[in-house]
Design a protein around this motif. Structure first.
Motif, PDB file in Angstrom:
ATOM      1  N   ALA A  40       0.809  -1.219   0.000  1.00  0.00           N
ATOM      2  CA  ALA A  40       0.000   0.000   0.000  1.00  0.00           C
ATOM      3  C   ALA A  40       0.846   1.274   0.000  1.00  0.00           C
ATOM      4  N   ASP A  41       1.894   1.332   0.805  1.00  0.00           N
ATOM      5  CA  ASP A  41       2.736   2.529   0.845  1.00  0.00           C
ATOM      6  C   ASP A  41       3.385   2.791  -0.511  1.00  0.00           C
ATOM      7  N   ALA A  42       3.940   1.754  -1.115  1.00  0.00           N
ATOM      8  CA  ALA A  42       4.630   1.922  -2.394  1.00  0.00           C
ATOM      9  C   ALA A  42       3.659   2.302  -3.502  1.00  0.00           C
ATOM     10  N   VAL A  43       2.470   1.711  -3.504  1.00  0.00           N
ATOM     11  CA  VAL A  43       1.469   2.053  -4.526  1.00  0.00           C
ATOM     12  C   VAL A  43       1.066   3.519  -4.388  1.00  0.00           C
ATOM     13  N   SER A  44       0.871   3.973  -3.170  1.00  0.00           N
ATOM     14  CA  SER A  44       0.520   5.376  -2.951  1.00  0.00           C
ATOM     15  C   SER A  44       1.620   6.298  -3.462  1.00  0.00           C
ATOM     16  N   ARG A  45       2.877   5.949  -3.237  1.00  0.00           N
ATOM     17  CA  ARG A  45       3.985   6.778  -3.711  1.00  0.00           C
ATOM     18  C   ARG A  45       4.027   6.822  -5.242  1.00  0.00           C
ATOM     19  N   VAL A  46       3.805   5.682  -5.879  1.00  0.00           N
ATOM     20  CA  VAL A  46       3.805   5.651  -7.345  1.00  0.00           C
ATOM     21  C   VAL A  46       2.689   6.529  -7.898  1.00  0.00           C
ATOM     22  N   ARG A  47       1.506   6.414  -7.330  1.00  0.00           N
ATOM     23  CA  ARG A  47       0.374   7.210  -7.812  1.00  0.00           C
ATOM     24  C   ARG A  47       0.624   8.695  -7.628  1.00  0.00           C
ATOM     25  N   ARG A  48       1.181   9.065  -6.494  1.00  0.00           N
ATOM     26  CA  ARG A  48       1.451  10.494  -6.260  1.00  0.00           C
ATOM     27  C   ARG A  48       2.482  11.030  -7.240  1.00  0.00           C
ATOM     28  N   ALA A  49       3.448  10.198  -7.586  1.00  0.00           N
ATOM     29  CA  ALA A  49       4.464  10.633  -8.536  1.00  0.00           C
ATOM     30  C   ALA A  49       3.901  10.712  -9.954  1.00  0.00           C
ATOM     31  N   ALA A  50       3.051   9.739 -10.324  1.00  0.00           N
ATOM     32  CA  ALA A  50       2.511   9.692 -11.680  1.00  0.00           C
ATOM     33  C   ALA A  50       1.405  10.711 -11.895  1.00  0.00           C
ATOM     34  N   LEU A  51       0.569  10.924 -10.875  1.00  0.00           N
ATOM     35  CA  LEU A  51      -0.557  11.858 -10.968  1.00  0.00           C
ATOM     36  C   LEU A  51      -0.555  12.738  -9.722  1.00  0.00           C
ATOM     37  N   PRO A  52       0.330  13.736  -9.680  1.00  0.00           N
ATOM     38  CA  PRO A  52       0.488  14.539  -8.464  1.00  0.00           C
ATOM     39  C   PRO A  52      -0.718  15.398  -8.122  1.00  0.00           C
ATOM     40  N   PHE A  53      -1.694  15.494  -9.029  1.00  0.00           N
ATOM     41  CA  PHE A  53      -2.880  16.314  -8.772  1.00  0.00           C
ATOM     42  C   PHE A  53      -4.023  15.484  -8.203  1.00  0.00           C
ATOM     43  N   GLU A  54      -3.837  14.187  -7.977  1.00  0.00           N
ATOM     44  CA  GLU A  54      -4.842  13.376  -7.319  1.00  0.00           C
ATOM     45  C   GLU A  54      -4.490  13.206  -5.848  1.00  0.00           C
ATOM     46  N   VAL A  55      -5.477  12.775  -5.062  1.00  0.00           N
ATOM     47  CA  VAL A  55      -5.263  12.550  -3.638  1.00  0.00           C
ATOM     48  C   VAL A  55      -5.336  11.057  -3.374  1.00  0.00           C
ATOM     49  N   THR A  56      -4.295  10.513  -2.798  1.00  0.00           N
ATOM     50  CA  THR A  56      -4.265   9.090  -2.465  1.00  0.00           C
ATOM     51  C   THR A  56      -3.453   8.892  -1.207  1.00  0.00           C
ATOM     52  N   THR A  57      -3.769   7.868  -0.473  1.00  0.00           N
ATOM     53  CA  THR A  57      -3.041   7.511   0.742  1.00  0.00           C
ATOM     54  C   THR A  57      -2.924   5.990   0.787  1.00  0.00           C
TER      55      THR A  57
END
Length: 307
Positions: free
Chosen positions: A13-30
């Motif tokens: 979960a932590d790594a997936v959240s980091r990837v998503r934030r890097a790929a789509l920095p305008f979305e909100v994910t945790t």
């Protein structure tokens, strides 16, 4: 370097959240929201969260499933995301191919994917048989440095401001309002929200939803408009949905709801507000422009038909 694709495990979960934030920095994910969407997935959606690994490092992910809320059978989605520093090494292609195999086996006829409106991403999709359909704009508002409109000194007769937290004992009025406005949203994949228990599980109980920052506008005691606020618990705010019921449109209630919610969010310490609107959703684009939102990225939905 070898890329492998596998299913999500809770420790990812932590790594997936980091990837998503890097790929789509305008979305909100945790990490919590990543885990929630896997654990609460409706079996009808055939949902899979795919993970791309490169030499033991998680470099990409894809959300994959059947659009079970759509009135059109056979529709599905696959949205691969790869960390910007790991693109061009085969992870995205393998994620998409694995997703398509899963969806085809589940009887999907069409698969939809969101693609950032940049030449390399559009070329990636087109090489794999996808054609563009419609676009949507990500927008950002500087909550920390910007100026928000004031709330009116006096609300019109019969109009009242509440928060979604006032509906914790009985969220059904919020479900009914969400169902109506969602059905009117422009989209390739329509959604018919007719299962209250499913809505509770996946929308109301979403850990990103901040009930205290989500504003509800009542007219004569009935829900007339609302805005659903998602936050990462830190400084980022996302408009999960803003809508006005049909009988109350044209009276500025969506602006009222957003004004109250954004002011609450800023007071709570949020510094950046994001949203996304379909390019054909003129009313919401105009409202967000009025608030001072600026387009920060555009994505184009693409579709591939199997067979």
């Amino acid at each position: 370097m070898t890329v492998i694709v596998r299913d999500f495990r809770p420790e990812d979960a932590d790594a997936v959240s980091r990837v998503r934030r890097a790929a789509l920095p305008f979305e909100v994910t945790t990490p919590r929201s990543v885990l929630f969407h896997v654990e609460s997935a409706n079996p009808a959606g055939k949902y899979r969260l795919l993970i791309a690994e490169m030499d033991g490092e998680i470099v990409g992910t894809a959300q994959v499933g059947v659009a079970y809320e759509s009135g059109t059978p056979g529709q599905s989605y696959a949205n691969p995301q790869v960390h910007p520093g790991r693109r061009g090494q085969g992870a995205g292609g393998l994620l998409l191919r694995t997703a398509e195999e899963h969806l085809a086996a589940e009887g999907a006829v069409e698969v939809y994917a969101w693609v950032l409106d940049e030449p390399e991403f559009r070329a990636f999709a087109e090489r794999r048989g996808y054609r563009p359909t419609r676009s949507a704009h990500f927008q950002r508002l500087d909550l920390a440095g910007g100026t928000l409109p004031e709330l009116p000194a006096r609300l019109p007769p019969g109009v009242e401001l509440r928060t979604a937290a006032d509906y914790t004992a009985d969220p059904r009025p919020m479900f009914q309002a969400d169902a109506e406005v969602t059905s009117d949203e422009p989209s390739d994949i329509g959604a018919e929200l007719d299962d209250y228990e499913d809505w509770l599980a996946h929308t109301w109980n979403n850990p990103l939803l901040d009930l205290g920052l989500s504003t509800v506008v009542l007219v004569d005691g009935e829900v007339a408009a609302f805005t659903a606020a998602h936050t990462d618990g830190e400084r980022r705010y996302w408009s999960g949905m803003t809508g006005t019921l049909r009988a109350h449109r044209g009276h500025g209630l969506a602006k009222l709801a957003k004004t109250d919610s954004l002011r609450r969010a800023r007071a709570a310490g949020c510094t950046d507000a994001f949203t996304s609107n379909d390019a054909e959703n003129g009313p919401m684009l105009a409202i967000n422009k009025w608030f001072g939102y600026e387009v920060c990225a555009t994505e184009v939905r693409h579709v591939r038909t199997f067979g």
